[in-house]
Design an enzyme around this catalytic site. Structure first.
Site, short mmCIF file in Angstrom:
data_model
loop_
_atom_site.label_atom_id
_atom_site.label_comp_id
_atom_site.label_asym_id
_atom_site.label_seq_id
_atom_site.Cartn_x
_atom_site.Cartn_y
_atom_site.Cartn_z
N SER A 31 78.01 43.73 22.65
CA SER A 31 78.38 42.32 22.49
C SER A 31 78.95 42.04 21.10
O SER A 31 79.94 41.31 20.96
CB SER A 31 77.15 41.43 22.73
OG SER A 31 76.67 41.57 24.05
N GLY A 114 82.92 42.36 31.58
CA GLY A 114 83.01 40.91 31.52
C GLY A 114 83.63 40.41 30.24
O GLY A 114 84.41 39.46 30.24
N SER A 188 78.46 31.95 33.96
CA SER A 188 78.59 32.91 32.85
C SER A 188 78.81 32.18 31.53
O SER A 188 79.76 31.40 31.40
CB SER A 188 79.77 33.86 33.08
OG SER A 188 79.92 34.72 31.96
N SER A 189 77.95 32.46 30.56
CA SER A 189 78.13 31.89 29.22
C SER A 189 79.40 32.43 28.56
O SER A 189 79.89 31.85 27.59
CB SER A 189 76.92 32.21 28.34
OG SER A 189 76.85 33.60 28.05
N GLN A 190 79.93 33.54 29.08
CA GLN A 190 81.14 34.12 28.51
C GLN A 190 82.34 33.19 28.63
O GLN A 190 83.30 33.32 27.87
CB GLN A 190 81.45 35.47 29.16
CG GLN A 190 80.47 36.56 28.76
CD GLN A 190 80.74 37.88 29.46
OE1 GLN A 190 81.57 37.97 30.36
NE2 GLN A 190 80.03 38.91 29.05
N GLU A 336 70.17 39.62 30.95
CA GLU A 336 70.52 41.04 30.97
C GLU A 336 69.29 41.95 30.88
O GLU A 336 69.35 43.13 31.23
CB GLU A 336 71.47 41.36 29.82
CG GLU A 336 70.84 41.22 28.43
CD GLU A 336 71.87 41.13 27.34
OE1 GLU A 336 71.86 42.00 26.46
OE2 GLU A 336 72.70 40.20 27.37
N ARG A 408 72.61 48.79 33.95
CA ARG A 408 71.22 48.36 33.76
C ARG A 408 70.35 48.72 34.97
O ARG A 408 69.15 48.88 34.83
CB ARG A 408 71.17 46.87 33.45
CG ARG A 408 71.96 46.53 32.18
CD ARG A 408 71.36 45.42 31.37
NE ARG A 408 72.27 45.04 30.29
CZ ARG A 408 72.32 45.62 29.09
NH1 ARG A 408 71.51 46.63 28.83
NH2 ARG A 408 73.17 45.21 28.17
N LYS A 433 78.98 52.80 30.47
CA LYS A 433 79.56 51.47 30.23
C LYS A 433 79.14 50.94 28.86
O LYS A 433 79.94 50.33 28.15
CB LYS A 433 79.10 50.52 31.33
CG LYS A 433 79.57 49.08 31.21
CD LYS A 433 79.09 48.26 32.39
CE LYS A 433 79.37 46.79 32.22
NZ LYS A 433 80.80 46.45 32.25
#
Length: 450
Positions: A31, A114, A188-190, A336, A408, A433
């Site tokens: 991130s 993402g 999504s906060s993205q 996550e 994950r 990833k």
């Protein structure tokens, strides 16, 4: 030497023979790395990003930026002598980013990242010409409508054939007006972070208001705001006394920086979980005393599940008590972490309820359905709720733990394998990833190296 190849379809998850005792150096934060690359690409001067994560997601971001004309030079200044290390990046890799006006035409492969599929379209509006975005088959199913619709309101032209998803083409005009926009970022906060990161280069900056009922993964937005401010941007946010669910970024120049990337605290989760599951002790060096990473919540969560956490100059050390306690917790801000927590909860001595994570159905895979299906296939008792999971521990047996190309899910399977004989994890390579050397790290931890 044992071959821990990433290419095998089924990876025999090692069964712990006793309490794990190890120090594990995990690679840098995905991130932070990908946000740093965006900000450095938009800066007025060159930047250094030191000890970046080198994984599929970050390499996709770097290659995408190169395709847009941004210079990224990679150097290795030293090497690590640690027996348990995260990647070459942990030994002193640095990337020098030379900013430039984004160029078009260009084609961007987002993979299933993402951050790449959401953070780059706003930057692509600053190019003059078409920038096409596409990726893995799963990327076509992940929501992008929040970014696409918002950019149109702010003055961009985007062709997506009405899908609100990939593939799409951004027709850059060399600049973007910016201004006020409303976004429902409940999936999504993205969506919020994507608009904020490029906003200093928009003519009017941006004012983003979230309109949905729920806003997941707030720590990631706080990370975006913090990194913008450190790069010289003027940002108003709810945490700084602004209105709830409203962010403003003023137009202005960004500073080139020399940034050392923090370890990825979410990627530390399976190793800390190993200490909890086996009643052992694991230390993660360089754990920051102050951070915006969501993974920092593991200290509180795993303590509540029976561990003892100590943060000092050595890093973070988690020591298991030999007991795993169930937990009832809202993971909305740290979704996550859900797969790893679910794996530990399946081995606990009492029931767990994980709440606030309905948005995980839209991640790399439908994580709630996948966790339910895979843990139950091993003899577990997991049921989906409207916004999470209810996990009733049961004796588990061996079998194949499918991962659905989700990193994950793969590490959650490895955690279960510590206590479940004859468990095989399908496609452990998907951990590349965000953590390319996971199998080597895992075997090194079990061997007590560090």
């Amino acid at each position: 030497m044992t071959d821990h190849s990433l290419t095998a379809d089924h990876w025999p998850a090692p069964l712990a023979s006793g309490a794990v005792e190890a120090t594990v150096t995990v690679p840098g934060s995905k991130s932070v790395t990908n946000r740093a690359l965006i900000l450095a690409s938009l800066a007025a001067d060159p930047s250094w990003v030191r000890r970046p994560l080198r994984s599929r997601d970050t390499l996709l971001m770097a290659e995408a930026l190169r395709s847009l004309g941004i210079g990224i030079e990679e150097t290795i200044t030293s090497s690590s002598s640690s027996a348990v290390t995260g990647s070459p990046a942990a030994g002193g890799e640095s990337w020098r980013i030379i900013p430039a006006t984004p160029q078009a035409p260009a084609t961007v492969d987002v993979g299933n990242a993402g951050t790449v599929m959401r953070f780059l379209p706003p930057l692509a509006t600053l190019a003059e010409g078409p920038v096409r975005f596409d990726g893995d088959a799963r990327s076509h199913e992940r929501p992008l409508h929040g970014v696409i619709d918002a950019l149109r309101v702010l003055g961009a032209r985007i062709d997506d054939d009405g899908r609100g998803a990939l593939p799409l083409t951004v027709h850059g005009a060399g600049s973007l007006d910016g201004g006020r926009v409303e976004v429902d970022a409940s999936s999504s906060s993205q969506f919020i972070s994507a608009l904020l990161l490029s906003a200093p280069r928009f003519n009017q900056g941006v004012e983003v208001r979230h309109t949905g009922a729920v806003l997941p993964s707030l720590p990631h937005i706080r990370m975006t705001v913090d990194m913008l401010r450190r790069a010289g941007a003027q940002v108003d946010s709810p945490e700084s006394g602004g209105e709830p669910h409203l962010w403003r970024v003023a137009p202005g120049a960004l500073l080139g920086r020399d940034l050392v990337i923090e370890p990825d605290l979410s990627n530390a989760q399976p190793f800390l979980a190993a200490a909890l599951v086996t009643g052992g002790s694991v230390t993660i060096p360089d754990w920051p005393f102050h951070t915006t990473q969501a993974g920092d919540a593991l200290r509180e969560i795993f303590s509540a599940m029976g561990g003892d956490c100590v943060l000092d100059d050595r890093g973070l050390t988690l020591t298991g008590s030999g007991r795993i306690l169930g937990i009832d917790i809202d993971l909305g801000e740290v979704g996550e972490l859900t797969p790893g927590i679910a794996a530990v909860a399946a081995l606990a001595e009492s029931e767990s309820v994980l709440r606030g994570v309905a948005h995980l159905r839209l991640h790399e895979t439908d994580r709630l359905a996948a966790l339910t299906r895979e843990i139950n296939a091993l003899g577990g008792d997991v049921t989906e709720t409207e916004d999470g999971l209810r996990i009733r521990p049961r004796p588990l047996h061996g079998g194949v733990f499918h991962t659905y190309e989700d990193h994950r899910l793969a590490t959650a399977g490895a955690v279960l394998g510590l206590a479940v004989k004859d468990l095989e994890v399908e496609d452990i390579a998907t951990t590349g990833k965000t953590m390319p050397d996971f199998p080597e790290l895992w075997h090194g931890m079990l061997a007590g190296r560090g």
